[in-house]
Write a protein that holds these residues in place. Structure first.
Motif, short mmCIF file in Angstrom:
data_model
loop_
_atom_site.label_atom_id
_atom_site.label_comp_id
_atom_site.label_asym_id
_atom_site.label_seq_id
_atom_site.Cartn_x
_atom_site.Cartn_y
_atom_site.Cartn_z
N ASN A 180 -13.44 60.74 51.48
CA ASN A 180 -13.51 62.20 51.63
C ASN A 180 -13.50 62.95 50.32
O ASN A 180 -13.29 64.17 50.29
N GLY A 181 -13.70 62.25 49.22
CA GLY A 181 -13.71 62.91 47.92
C GLY A 181 -12.60 62.37 47.03
O GLY A 181 -12.26 61.19 47.08
N ILE A 182 -12.03 63.24 46.20
CA ILE A 182 -10.96 62.85 45.29
C ILE A 182 -9.62 63.21 45.90
O ILE A 182 -9.39 64.34 46.31
N ALA A 240 -21.38 59.50 42.45
CA ALA A 240 -21.62 58.63 43.60
C ALA A 240 -22.59 57.52 43.25
O ALA A 240 -22.42 56.36 43.62
N PHE A 278 -11.17 58.24 43.89
CA PHE A 278 -12.30 58.51 44.77
C PHE A 278 -12.12 57.75 46.09
O PHE A 278 -12.01 56.52 46.10
N PRO A 337 -21.44 65.62 41.38
CA PRO A 337 -20.90 64.64 42.33
C PRO A 337 -21.91 63.54 42.67
O PRO A 337 -21.53 62.38 42.85
#
Length: 469
Positions: free
Chosen positions: A415-417, A36, A412, A32
Motif C-alpha cells: 500500500n505504499g510506504i 516501482a 515499501f 513513484p
C-alpha cells in the motif's frame, strides 16, 4: 523498557533526522513509478543471482526469494562507534568465557554461572576440554543481534556464535542499492562493506599457525537454507567450496580430493552444526561430515571456524550472564545492555512468567530462526495455554523477555510506504584483532505489526548505511 516505537527516520515531532535528510530529499523528488520499476529490477536481479533461502516446514521445503526493501536503514557514524565498541567487547568476553569453561572454569568456581548450566548444556562438548586453540579464539565469526527500544537505546537480543548466517545478504543488498541508485551514494559519505570477504579470509588464515594455510568452506550441500551464502563467500574469498564427501582424513590430517590428487586442508570454515561434523565423534548417521575430522582437529592438524562447542556460549540460558562475563573477564562495564530476561529454570522467575504470558515473549533456549517461540500479545488464548504446558513440562528449556518495542523504519509495502519493525545483525570477526565492517544485516518484519524479522517467518532485508554525521 519504554513501550513507544522509535522511528529511525523521523523524530517524535515528525521531523526527518539529520542522517536521513539527503535520502529523504531524494526520495521526495523521485517519481513513484521509477521506484516501482527499480523494485522490480531488484527482484529480477536477486532471482537471477539465485539469492534465495529454503523455507523449511513448507509443504515442499520451497526456495523463496529474500524480500529486499529499497529504503535503507541509516545509522550515524557516532552511533555506530558505540555499537562497534559494544560488539567487540561482547565477543571478546564470550571468547574468553569459552576458553575458560574448557580449561580452568574460573567463572564457575567464582559462583557467577551455575556449573549445571554450563556443563549440562547440550552445546558443551567434552571433546574440547583442555584443548588449546590458537590465540584462544573459539568464535572467529560472530553475529550479534541488536534491537532498539522506544527511547532509542540499543539492546543485545541474542548472540550467534555457532554458524551465524546472513552476511551475504548484507553484501548483496549494498551491491543492489549501488547498482540501482548510484546517484544517492554520490550525495552522501556511506561507509563501505565490500571489504568483508577480504577481512574474513584474513581472519580464517590467522586462525592457523601456518604462514599460508589452505582454507575451504564446508557446506552441508545445496539443499541447506543458507547454501547461497556458502557458495557466495567461497567465491568472494577465492577458496574452495566443499562438502563432507570432498574431504578425508589420513594420519590425523585432512585432505581435499582434487583431480590432481589429495590436497592438504588447514582451515575449515564450517557451516555444519557440531552434531553432523564427524560421524565417528558425534551423530553416527551423519552423511554430511568427515569421518575422523574431530581427531584431526584435536591433534592440532586442522582449524575449525567456528570451534566445536561454541554453542554453549550463545544458548539463551547463558545469555543473561554475558554482562557478568564482561565484568569478570574484562573488568569493564557493558557498553551494550541485555534485554531483561527471565530464566524459567528459576522457580520465582517461572512463577512470574506463567502469570504474565500474554505480555511476554517466550523462547526455547536452543531455538533459532523465529521458531519455537511465543509472542504473547500476538497469540491466541489457546496458543498461550499450549505454551504454558510446554514450559511447565520443561522449564529449563525456556526463557522469557518483555515484548520489545522494536524500532521502525519506513518500508515499501503493497500500500505504499509504511513503518515496519527492524533489527540489526553486525558481523564480528575475531583474529589477530577483533573487527567488524561498518554496517550489518538489517532484517525487517514485512507483516504489519509483526515483531518477527526472520526470513523464515516472512521477513525481508534492507541495506544498512553508516553515514558521516
Amino acid at each position: 523498557m519504554a513501550r513507544s516505537f522509535f522511528d529511525e527516520m523521523n523524530d517524535a515531532n515528525g521531523a526527518c533526522r539529520a542522517h536521513y535528510q539527503d535520502f529523504s530529499r531524494w526520495l521526495a523528488n523521485t517519481p513513484p513509478e521509477l521506484l516501482a520499476q527499480r523494485r522490480r529490477e531488484a527482484d529480477l536481479l536477486f532471482h537471477r543471482a539465485g539469492i534465495t533461502f529454503t523455507l523449511y516446514g513448507d509443504e515442499q521445503d520451497t526456495e523463496r526469494l529474500i524480500p529486499f526493501d529499497i529504503i535503507p536503514r541509516s545509522i550515524p557514524a557516532s552511533e555506530w562507534s558505540v555499537i562497534e565498541r559494544g560488539c567487540i567487547q561482547r565477543v571478546n568476553a564470550l571468547n574468553m568465557f569459552l576458553a575458560d569453561i574448557y580449561h580452568d572454569q574460573r567463572i564457575i568456581k567464582a559462583g557467577i554461572i551455575p556449573a549445571e548450566q554450563v556443563l549440562g548444556n547440550e552445546g558443551y562438548q567434552k571433546a574440547m576440554v583442555g584443548l588449546d586453540l590458537h590465540r584462544d579464539i573459539y568464535s572467529h565469526i560472530s553475529g550479534v543481534d541488536l534491537v532498539r527500544d522506544g527511547d532509542g537505546t540499543y539492546y543485545v537480543l541474542e548472540d550467534n556464535l555457532r554458524t551465524p548466517s546472513g552476511v551475504s545478504y548484507m553484501l548483496e543488498d549494498r551491491k543492489m542499492m549501488m547498482r540501482l541508485f548510484p546517484e544517492v551514494f554520490a550525495k552522501q559519505r556511506i561507509a563501505p562493506v565490500d571489504h568483508y570477504p577480504n577481512l574474513l579470509l584474513k581472519t580464517l588464515k590467522s586462525a592457523s599457525r601456518l604462514d599460508n594455510p589452505n582454507v575451504v568452506v564446508l557446506t552441508p550441500g545445496r539443499f541447506n537454507s543458507a547454501f547461497f551464502e556458502h557458495a557466495f563467500l567461497a567465491r568472494e574469498m577465492g577458496v574452495e567450496l566443499v562438502e563432507g564427501a570432498d574431504l578425508f582424513v589420513q594420519d590425523l590430517k585432512v585432505f581435499m580430493r582434487t583431480t590432481d590428487g589429495p590436497k592438504p586442508v588447514d582451515v575449515i570454515y564450517r557451516r555444519i552444526d557440531d552434531a553432523f561434523l564427524d560421524p565417528k565423534a558425534f551423530n553416527p548417521d551423519s552423511m554430511l561430515g568427515v569421518p575422523g575430522l574431530v581427531a584431526a582437529y584435536c591433534a592440532g592438524n586442522v582449524v575449525l571456524a567456528n570451534a566445536i562447542g561454541t554453542g554453549v556460549a550463545d544458548d539463551k540460558s547463558i545469555y543473561p550472564y554475558v554482562p557478568e562475563m564482561i565484568r569478570f573477564y574484562l573488568d569493564e562495564e557493558p557498553v551494550l545492555q541485555n534485554v531483561p530476561t527471565f530464566q524459567c529454570r528459576k522457580p520465582d522467575e517461572l512463577s512470574h512468567v506463567l502469570a504474565n504470558l500474554p505480555q511476554l515473549v517466550v523462547k526455547e533456549t536452543q531455538g533459532s530462526g523465529g521458531y519455537g517461540m511465543l509472542v504473547g500479545p500476538a497469540s491466541s488464548a489457546a496458543e498461550i495455554e499450549d505454551f504454558r504446558q510446554r514450559i511447565k513440562a520443561r522449564p529449563h528449556a525456556y526463557i522469557a523477555q518483555p515484548t520489545l518495542s522494536l524500532s521502525t523504519c519506513p518500508t515499501f509495502v503493497e500500500n505504499g510506504i509504511a513503518p515496519r519493525h527492524i533489527d540489526l545483525r553486525p558481523f564480528v570477526l575475531s583474529g589477530k584483532e577483533t573487527r567488524l565492517v561498518p554496517g550489518g544485516l538489517t532484517r525487517v518484519a514485512l507483516k504489519e505489526g509483526s515483531l518477527i524479522v526472520n526470513s523464515s517467518q516472512g521477513g525481508g532485508t534492507k541495506d544498512t548505511w553508516v553515514v558521516e554525521d
